[in-house]
Design a protein around this motif. Structure first.
Motif, PDB file in Angstrom:
ATOM      1  N   UNK A   1     -18.450  14.781  77.773  1.00  0.00           N
ATOM      2  CA  UNK A   1     -17.936  13.671  77.382  1.00  0.00           C
ATOM      3  C   UNK A   1     -18.909  12.437  78.120  1.00  0.00           C
ATOM      4  N   UNK A   2     -19.559  11.704  77.484  1.00  0.00           N
ATOM      5  CA  UNK A   2     -20.423  10.681  77.901  1.00  0.00           C
ATOM      6  C   UNK A   2     -19.485   9.420  77.073  1.00  0.00           C
ATOM      7  N   UNK A   3     -19.840   8.121  78.013  1.00  0.00           N
ATOM      8  CA  UNK A   3     -19.307   6.943  77.593  1.00  0.00           C
ATOM      9  C   UNK A   3     -20.608   5.953  77.943  1.00  0.00           C
ATOM     10  N   UNK A   4     -21.361   6.067  76.760  1.00  0.00           N
ATOM     11  CA  UNK A   4     -22.650   5.172  76.821  1.00  0.00           C
ATOM     12  C   UNK A   4     -23.546   6.076  77.931  1.00  0.00           C
ATOM     13  N   UNK A   5     -23.886   5.406  78.878  1.00  0.00           N
ATOM     14  CA  UNK A   5     -24.950   6.114  79.854  1.00  0.00           C
ATOM     15  C   UNK A   5     -24.127   6.968  81.145  1.00  0.00           C
ATOM     16  N   UNK A   6     -22.811   6.758  80.857  1.00  0.00           N
ATOM     17  CA  UNK A   6     -21.942   7.494  81.768  1.00  0.00           C
ATOM     18  C   UNK A   6     -21.497   8.968  81.711  1.00  0.00           C
ATOM     19  N   UNK A   7     -21.551  10.007  82.302  1.00  0.00           N
ATOM     20  CA  UNK A   7     -21.383  11.183  81.898  1.00  0.00           C
ATOM     21  C   UNK A   7     -19.874  11.600  82.559  1.00  0.00           C
ATOM     22  N   UNK A   8     -18.957  11.179  82.019  1.00  0.00           N
ATOM     23  CA  UNK A   8     -17.594  11.376  82.692  1.00  0.00           C
ATOM     24  C   UNK A   8     -17.209  12.790  82.793  1.00  0.00           C
ATOM     25  N   UNK A   9     -17.570  13.881  81.949  1.00  0.00           N
ATOM     26  CA  UNK A   9     -17.527  15.282  82.120  1.00  0.00           C
ATOM     27  C   UNK A   9     -18.831  15.822  81.823  1.00  0.00           C
ATOM     28  N   UNK A  10     -19.095  16.581  82.854  1.00  0.00           N
ATOM     29  CA  UNK A  10     -20.352  17.169  83.018  1.00  0.00           C
ATOM     30  C   UNK A  10     -20.557  18.738  82.970  1.00  0.00           C
TER      31      UNK A  10
ATOM     32  N   UNK B   1     -13.857  10.857  89.125  1.00  0.00           N
ATOM     33  CA  UNK B   1     -14.275  12.229  89.084  1.00  0.00           C
ATOM     34  C   UNK B   1     -14.168  12.738  87.925  1.00  0.00           C
ATOM     35  N   UNK B   2     -13.291  12.188  87.014  1.00  0.00           N
ATOM     36  CA  UNK B   2     -13.154  12.820  85.611  1.00  0.00           C
ATOM     37  C   UNK B   2     -11.807  13.273  85.213  1.00  0.00           C
ATOM     38  N   UNK B   3     -10.890  13.194  86.011  1.00  0.00           N
ATOM     39  CA  UNK B   3      -9.562  13.764  86.225  1.00  0.00           C
ATOM     40  C   UNK B   3      -8.723  13.291  84.682  1.00  0.00           C
TER      41      UNK B   3
ATOM     42  N   UNK C   1     -17.863  15.782  73.395  1.00  0.00           N
ATOM     43  CA  UNK C   1     -19.422  16.060  72.955  1.00  0.00           C
ATOM     44  C   UNK C   1     -19.404  17.386  72.625  1.00  0.00           C
ATOM     45  N   UNK C   2     -19.186  18.281  73.686  1.00  0.00           N
ATOM     46  CA  UNK C   2     -19.451  19.764  73.285  1.00  0.00           C
ATOM     47  C   UNK C   2     -18.546  20.404  74.621  1.00  0.00           C
ATOM     48  N   UNK C   3     -18.282  21.761  74.402  1.00  0.00           N
ATOM     49  CA  UNK C   3     -17.316  22.681  75.093  1.00  0.00           C
ATOM     50  C   UNK C   3     -16.487  23.309  74.327  1.00  0.00           C
ATOM     51  N   UNK C   4     -15.609  24.150  74.867  1.00  0.00           N
ATOM     52  CA  UNK C   4     -14.612  24.842  74.170  1.00  0.00           C
ATOM     53  C   UNK C   4     -13.248  24.564  75.109  1.00  0.00           C
ATOM     54  N   UNK C   5     -12.167  24.471  74.199  1.00  0.00           N
ATOM     55  CA  UNK C   5     -10.794  24.550  74.857  1.00  0.00           C
ATOM     56  C   UNK C   5     -10.033  25.623  74.124  1.00  0.00           C
ATOM     57  N   UNK C   6      -9.418  26.809  74.943  1.00  0.00           N
ATOM     58  CA  UNK C   6      -8.755  27.808  74.641  1.00  0.00           C
ATOM     59  C   UNK C   6      -7.177  27.858  75.035  1.00  0.00           C
ATOM     60  N   UNK C   7      -6.513  27.820  73.901  1.00  0.00           N
ATOM     61  CA  UNK C   7      -5.185  28.013  74.129  1.00  0.00           C
ATOM     62  C   UNK C   7      -4.533  29.624  73.910  1.00  0.00           C
ATOM     63  N   UNK C   8      -3.805  29.995  74.862  1.00  0.00           N
ATOM     64  CA  UNK C   8      -3.629  31.438  74.883  1.00  0.00           C
ATOM     65  C   UNK C   8      -4.573  32.372  74.505  1.00  0.00           C
TER      66      UNK C   8
ATOM     67  N   UNK D   1     -15.371  16.777  90.891  1.00  0.00           N
ATOM     68  CA  UNK D   1     -16.257  15.631  91.524  1.00  0.00           C
ATOM     69  C   UNK D   1     -17.592  15.491  90.685  1.00  0.00           C
ATOM     70  N   UNK D   2     -17.713  14.177  90.122  1.00  0.00           N
ATOM     71  CA  UNK D   2     -18.682  13.745  89.273  1.00  0.00           C
ATOM     72  C   UNK D   2     -18.693  14.388  87.829  1.00  0.00           C
ATOM     73  N   UNK D   3     -17.369  14.576  87.394  1.00  0.00           N
ATOM     74  CA  UNK D   3     -17.340  15.319  86.294  1.00  0.00           C
ATOM     75  C   UNK D   3     -17.241  16.662  85.939  1.00  0.00           C
ATOM     76  N   UNK D   4     -17.524  17.685  87.109  1.00  0.00           N
ATOM     77  CA  UNK D   4     -17.521  19.039  87.392  1.00  0.00           C
ATOM     78  C   UNK D   4     -16.446  19.583  88.195  1.00  0.00           C
ATOM     79  N   UNK D   5     -15.953  20.820  87.708  1.00  0.00           N
ATOM     80  CA  UNK D   5     -15.224  21.510  88.871  1.00  0.00           C
ATOM     81  C   UNK D   5     -16.048  22.075  90.119  1.00  0.00           C
ATOM     82  N   UNK D   6     -15.658  21.483  91.186  1.00  0.00           N
ATOM     83  CA  UNK D   6     -16.571  22.114  92.319  1.00  0.00           C
ATOM     84  C   UNK D   6     -15.864  23.055  93.263  1.00  0.00           C
ATOM     85  N   UNK D   7     -14.556  23.161  93.107  1.00  0.00           N
ATOM     86  CA  UNK D   7     -13.808  24.022  93.843  1.00  0.00           C
ATOM     87  C   UNK D   7     -12.514  24.606  93.466  1.00  0.00           C
ATOM     88  N   UNK D   8     -12.251  25.687  93.683  1.00  0.00           N
ATOM     89  CA  UNK D   8     -10.644  26.301  93.501  1.00  0.00           C
ATOM     90  C   UNK D   8      -9.884  26.534  94.497  1.00  0.00           C
TER      91      UNK D   8
END
Length: 254
Positions: A14-23, A43-45, A59-66, A223-230
């Motif tokens: 998801x982007x807001x203008x030139x800012x990529x909030x979720x990458x 970070x995008x939380x 903008x793109x991607x998938x959400x799955x429930x159960x 971090x910066x719109x991405x999951x970097x660790x679990x």
């Protein structure tokens, strides 16, 4: 975990203008699990939570429930799946009392002709509200006073109890302890454990790393719109989590 997540995000952007909030962010939470979602400011939380609770188009991607793909186009649609969110502003109506806030948008009409005329069954709503507060150990002294006159801790308890009462799949808690004292904070953390033990997935967004380690089963770092660790919460440290948030640690567990 080998079970299917109750809620999962795959490659959300998801982007807001030139800012990529979720990458291309990924995220998952299982039933009966507390997942802490952490990250520095920006970070995008918040964007991720809004997307997963039906408050923001992607903008793109998938959400799955159960395990099944869903398109969350509104908060009411998310609620119909059993996904509830408690934001920092609590979203309470200050002029209404605790029971009216509990059933806001879900009012119970009186049976028969009176109900058809629009009269509400206030007695039943008060009774069910009190049961919900007692079940969670929430301290709400009055069901008749407007919530605008109540303390921050009582307001927090009402907002959480309302979400818990309707959440069947996942509940998002955005900084639920931020404005609370020591005793109230302990009550909220105990409530989170009780909700988890009911089989609901809990997503706990917090800047308090000690609280994260205390209550979470897993920690997912943005971090910066991405999951970097679990991480498994009980096998990590505050220093490790802060390092992942800031980028000081690369190649963290996943």
């Amino acid at each position: 975990m080998t079970t299917i997540p109750v809620l999962e995000a795959r490659g959300l952007t998801r982007s807001f203008g030139n800012v990529r909030a979720l990458d291309g962010v990924d995220f998952d939470v299982h039933a009966g699990e507390v997942v802490a979602l952490i990250g520095d400011n920006g970070a995008g939380k918040s964007t991720l939570v809004k997307a997963l609770s039906g408050n923001l188009a992607l903008d793109s991607g998938k959400i799955l429930f159960a395990g099944g793909e869903v398109e969350l186009t509104s908060p009411s649609q998310a609620s119909s799946l059993g996904i509830e969110t408690v934001y920092q502003d609590l979203a309470l109506a200050p002029h209404l009392n605790a029971a009216q806030n509990m059933f806001l948008g879900r009012e119970i009409p009186k049976p028969g002709f009176q109900g058809r005329l629009g009269f509400m069954d206030n007695k039943t709503m008060r009774l069910k509200s009190r049961e919900a507060f007692d079940e969670l150990g929430a301290t709400v002294r009055s069901l008749s006073d407007p919530v605008g006159s109540m303390s921050g801790g009582q307001k927090q308890a009402i907002a959480i109890a309302r979400a818990v009462a309707w959440a069947k799949g996942v509940i998002f808690l955005d900084e639920p302890t931020a404005a609370l004292g020591v005793v109230q904070t302990r009550n909220v953390l105990d409530t989170i454990r009780r909700v988890r033990d009911k089989g609901v997935g809990v997503v706990f967004i917090s800047h308090s790393m000690p609280h994260v380690i205390d209550v979470a089963d897993r920690v997912q770092v943005l971090r910066l719109g991405r999951r970097v660790a679990t991480y498994e919460a009980k096998k990590t440290t505050v220093e490790e989590l802060v390092g992942a948030m800031t980028g000081a640690l690369d190649g963290a567990q996943s």
